[in-house]
Design a protein around this motif. Structure first.
Motif, PDB file in Angstrom:
ATOM      1  N   ASP A   1     -26.060  20.372 -38.851  1.00  0.00           N
ATOM      2  CA  ASP A   1     -25.278  21.605 -38.807  1.00  0.00           C
ATOM      3  C   ASP A   1     -25.244  22.122 -37.368  1.00  0.00           C
ATOM      4  O   ASP A   1     -26.155  21.865 -36.571  1.00  0.00           O
ATOM      5  CB  ASP A   1     -25.891  22.670 -39.713  1.00  0.00           C
ATOM      6  CG  ASP A   1     -25.773  22.313 -41.188  1.00  0.00           C
ATOM      7  OD1 ASP A   1     -24.879  21.521 -41.531  1.00  0.00           O
ATOM      8  OD2 ASP A   1     -26.587  22.827 -41.987  1.00  0.00           O
TER       9      ASP A   1
ATOM     10  N   GLN B   1     -23.442  14.695 -46.221  1.00  0.00           N
ATOM     11  CA  GLN B   1     -24.415  14.024 -45.372  1.00  0.00           C
ATOM     12  C   GLN B   1     -24.041  14.108 -43.893  1.00  0.00           C
ATOM     13  O   GLN B   1     -24.896  14.254 -43.023  1.00  0.00           O
ATOM     14  CB  GLN B   1     -24.531  12.551 -45.783  1.00  0.00           C
ATOM     15  CG  GLN B   1     -24.973  12.347 -47.213  1.00  0.00           C
ATOM     16  CD  GLN B   1     -26.346  12.944 -47.471  1.00  0.00           C
ATOM     17  OE1 GLN B   1     -27.308  12.612 -46.777  1.00  0.00           O
ATOM     18  NE2 GLN B   1     -26.435  13.824 -48.463  1.00  0.00           N
TER      19      GLN B   1
ATOM     20  N   ARG C   1     -22.614  22.182 -43.117  1.00  0.00           N
ATOM     21  CA  ARG C   1     -22.377  21.238 -44.201  1.00  0.00           C
ATOM     22  C   ARG C   1     -22.767  21.830 -45.557  1.00  0.00           C
ATOM     23  O   ARG C   1     -23.714  22.609 -45.654  1.00  0.00           O
ATOM     24  CB  ARG C   1     -23.190  19.957 -43.963  1.00  0.00           C
ATOM     25  CG  ARG C   1     -22.795  19.160 -42.719  1.00  0.00           C
ATOM     26  CD  ARG C   1     -23.844  18.097 -42.406  1.00  0.00           C
ATOM     27  NE  ARG C   1     -25.139  18.729 -42.132  1.00  0.00           N
ATOM     28  CZ  ARG C   1     -26.310  18.118 -42.280  1.00  0.00           C
ATOM     29  NH1 ARG C   1     -26.347  16.861 -42.733  1.00  0.00           N
ATOM     30  NH2 ARG C   1     -27.437  18.747 -42.002  1.00  0.00           N
ATOM     31  N   THR C   2     -22.042  21.447 -46.577  1.00  0.00           N
ATOM     32  CA  THR C   2     -22.437  21.791 -47.943  1.00  0.00           C
ATOM     33  C   THR C   2     -23.621  20.912 -48.344  1.00  0.00           C
ATOM     34  O   THR C   2     -23.895  19.890 -47.703  1.00  0.00           O
ATOM     35  CB  THR C   2     -21.262  21.576 -48.918  1.00  0.00           C
ATOM     36  OG1 THR C   2     -20.898  20.188 -48.899  1.00  0.00           O
ATOM     37  CG2 THR C   2     -20.065  22.431 -48.530  1.00  0.00           C
ATOM     38  N   PRO C   3     -24.357  21.267 -49.414  1.00  0.00           N
ATOM     39  CA  PRO C   3     -25.573  20.502 -49.779  1.00  0.00           C
ATOM     40  C   PRO C   3     -25.334  19.004 -49.970  1.00  0.00           C
ATOM     41  O   PRO C   3     -26.206  18.195 -49.649  1.00  0.00           O
ATOM     42  CB  PRO C   3     -26.013  21.172 -51.084  1.00  0.00           C
ATOM     43  CG  PRO C   3     -25.531  22.577 -50.951  1.00  0.00           C
ATOM     44  CD  PRO C   3     -24.216  22.487 -50.239  1.00  0.00           C
ATOM     45  N   GLU C   4     -24.199  18.606 -50.489  1.00  0.00           N
ATOM     46  CA  GLU C   4     -23.942  17.189 -50.760  1.00  0.00           C
ATOM     47  C   GLU C   4     -23.293  16.474 -49.580  1.00  0.00           C
ATOM     48  O   GLU C   4     -23.017  15.279 -49.663  1.00  0.00           O
ATOM     49  CB  GLU C   4     -23.054  17.033 -52.000  1.00  0.00           C
ATOM     50  CG  GLU C   4     -23.681  17.550 -53.284  1.00  0.00           C
ATOM     51  CD  GLU C   4     -24.994  16.843 -53.601  1.00  0.00           C
ATOM     52  OE1 GLU C   4     -25.125  15.659 -53.239  1.00  0.00           O
ATOM     53  OE2 GLU C   4     -25.885  17.473 -54.204  1.00  0.00           O
TER      54      GLU C   4
END
Length: 439
Positions: free
Chosen positions: A116, A80, A75-78
């Motif tokens: 992840d 959820q 996942r990217t940081p933003e």
């Protein structure tokens, strides 16, 4: 910028006031074509938020078997959480853009993953061997909104064949509009199929129809459309185009139904016509009452005779008023090739056929031909008026013309959506025209 924001706020305030006074539903139209509706009485407030950065779950294929697909999903940081879906590649390609793809994944899956996976295993997907698939994820932000898409394409391995199934194929005869091939399978062949199509079109057909017809791979399509056999056989393809390159695809499978590699043979049908100007002679025939689907109606017979330079030709009969308004458009449309394989698009031999036309009606018959090199000739245009009476016939009911449509022609052709007969399916070229109306 402050002025622009003030204008936007004022517009929203006016819209809100209008909706409170006049509407009791709020409708949201998404770019995916989905529509979401809300009762205005149940809406407490509407707010806008901003999330910076890409929201997605990037997927990478690590290993593929028929039972398990190993993946990495980060996942990217933003982001959820994420949802995922897996489709045959030809079906996934029908999801035209990210908005439609995100909507599909969101609707088709209830599971949201909030972690992840450096090494994740996907199971229970019922994968076909030697077929391409697309694994898709959609990232969910902190508000649970489906956002960015990530895709990874993979191909499943080929199952080991039982033996070495092979079919020896020989092209026996090639004519202008037909060709014949013979097939000799070896002892390891559990069955085989053959299908023919114009050179370079079969992949396009798979991409266009594969998903609709449930074909997971190219072999499925050949088996579905082809002539299925188990023993030595021969097959003749009829009603093919002259002076055209064709490919014959032969798909064999072993005793357990596993496909071997596809064999492809190339051929070219014999030349019809020449290099000179292609023309069509158009002549009027009898005008009499004939049977149209159980009802006697007036018919004008017309003969069409292509010259010796013609390979194929097209015809049309129009009300004179319609033709005169659209003569250039009608002639240009007549001299075109079909956008996809279509039966009854071209004529090849001289013929006489009848058209349903009222007495004392001015019409225009036109025809145009292509020569053997594929060059269109000039249109032949015949203007005529049907007789005022039909000898010995009772008074006929009036026919109301339908503007822009050709006059109804008697069809001597049947639909070529001929699944399982060795040819690419062809769409039927329906002809509509003026019709009788009850008085």
């Amino acid at each position: 910028m402050r002025k622009i924001l003030s204008l936007c706020a004022a517009a929203l305030f006016c819209l809100s006031s209008y909706s409170q006074e006049n509407a009791n539903r709020m409708i949201v139209h998404e770019s995916s074509k989905n529509i979401k509706g809300f009762l205005t009485e149940r809406i407490d407030s509407i707010t806008f938020a901003r999330v910076e950065g890409r929201v997605a779950a990037d997927v990478k294929i690590l290993d593929v078997t028929l039972d398990v697909v190993k993946v990495e999903i980060l996942r990217t940081p933003e982001c959820q959480g994420f949802k995922l879906a897996c489709l045959p590649l030809n079906r996934a390609n029908l999801l035209a853009d990210d908005a439609i793809m995100a909507s599909y994944i969101d609707d088709s899956s209830q599971d949201v993953y909030y972690q992840d996976f450096t090494v994740g295993e996907l199971t229970g997907m019922d994968l076909e061997n030697n077929s391409e698939y697309s694994l898709m994820t959609v990232g969910m932000d902190q508000y649970g909104i489906p956002c960015g898409i990530s895709r990874a394409v993979f191909k499943t391995p080929q199952k080991p064949l039982v033996g070495n199934p092979k079919v020896a194929t020989t092209i026996d005869d090639v004519k202008q509009r037909e060709f014949t091939a013979s097939f000799v399978p070896n002892g390891d062949v559990g069955g085989y199929a053959a299908v023919a199509g114009e050179k370079g079109t079969m992949l396009q057909q798979f991409e266009q129809f594969g998903a609709m017809m449930g074909f997971h791979n190219f072999g499925d399509m050949i088996k579905g459309w082809g002539t299925n056999q188990t023993e030595r056989s021969s097959f003749t393809w009829h009603e093919m185009e002259p002076n055209t390159e064709y490919e014959i695809f032969v798909q064999a499978w072993d005793s357990e139904g596993t496909y071997a590699d596809v064999d492809t043979l190339l051929l070219k049908t014999a030349m019809k016509g020449g290099a000179g100007a292609a023309t069509v002679d158009v002549k009027l025939g009898e005008y009499k009452m004939t049977d149209w689907d159980g009802e006697m109606k007036p018919s004008q017979f017309i003969s069409f005779t292509p010259n010796d330079q013609s390979s194929c030709y097209r015809i049309g009969v129009y009300l004179a008023a319609v033709y005169d308004e659209n003569s250039n458009e009608i002639q240009n449309e007549l001299r075109t090739d079909p956008p996809m394989p279509t039966t009854n698009w071209f004529q090849y031999e001289a013929m006489e056929t009848d058209f349903q036309i009222n007495p004392n009606t001015e019409c225009v018959a036109i025809a145009a031909a292509k020569n053997g090199e594929g060059t269109w000739g000039e249109c032949t245009v015949l203007r005529f008026t049907t007789p005022t009476e039909i000898s010995g016939a009772s008074p006929v009911k009036a026919i109301e013309p339908m503007k822009g449509k050709t006059i109804k022609q008697r069809s001597g052709h049947k639909s070529q959506w001929n699944i399982g007969t060795g040819k690419i399916p062809q769409f039927f070229n329906f002809q509509t025209g003026i019709k009788l109306l009850e008085k």
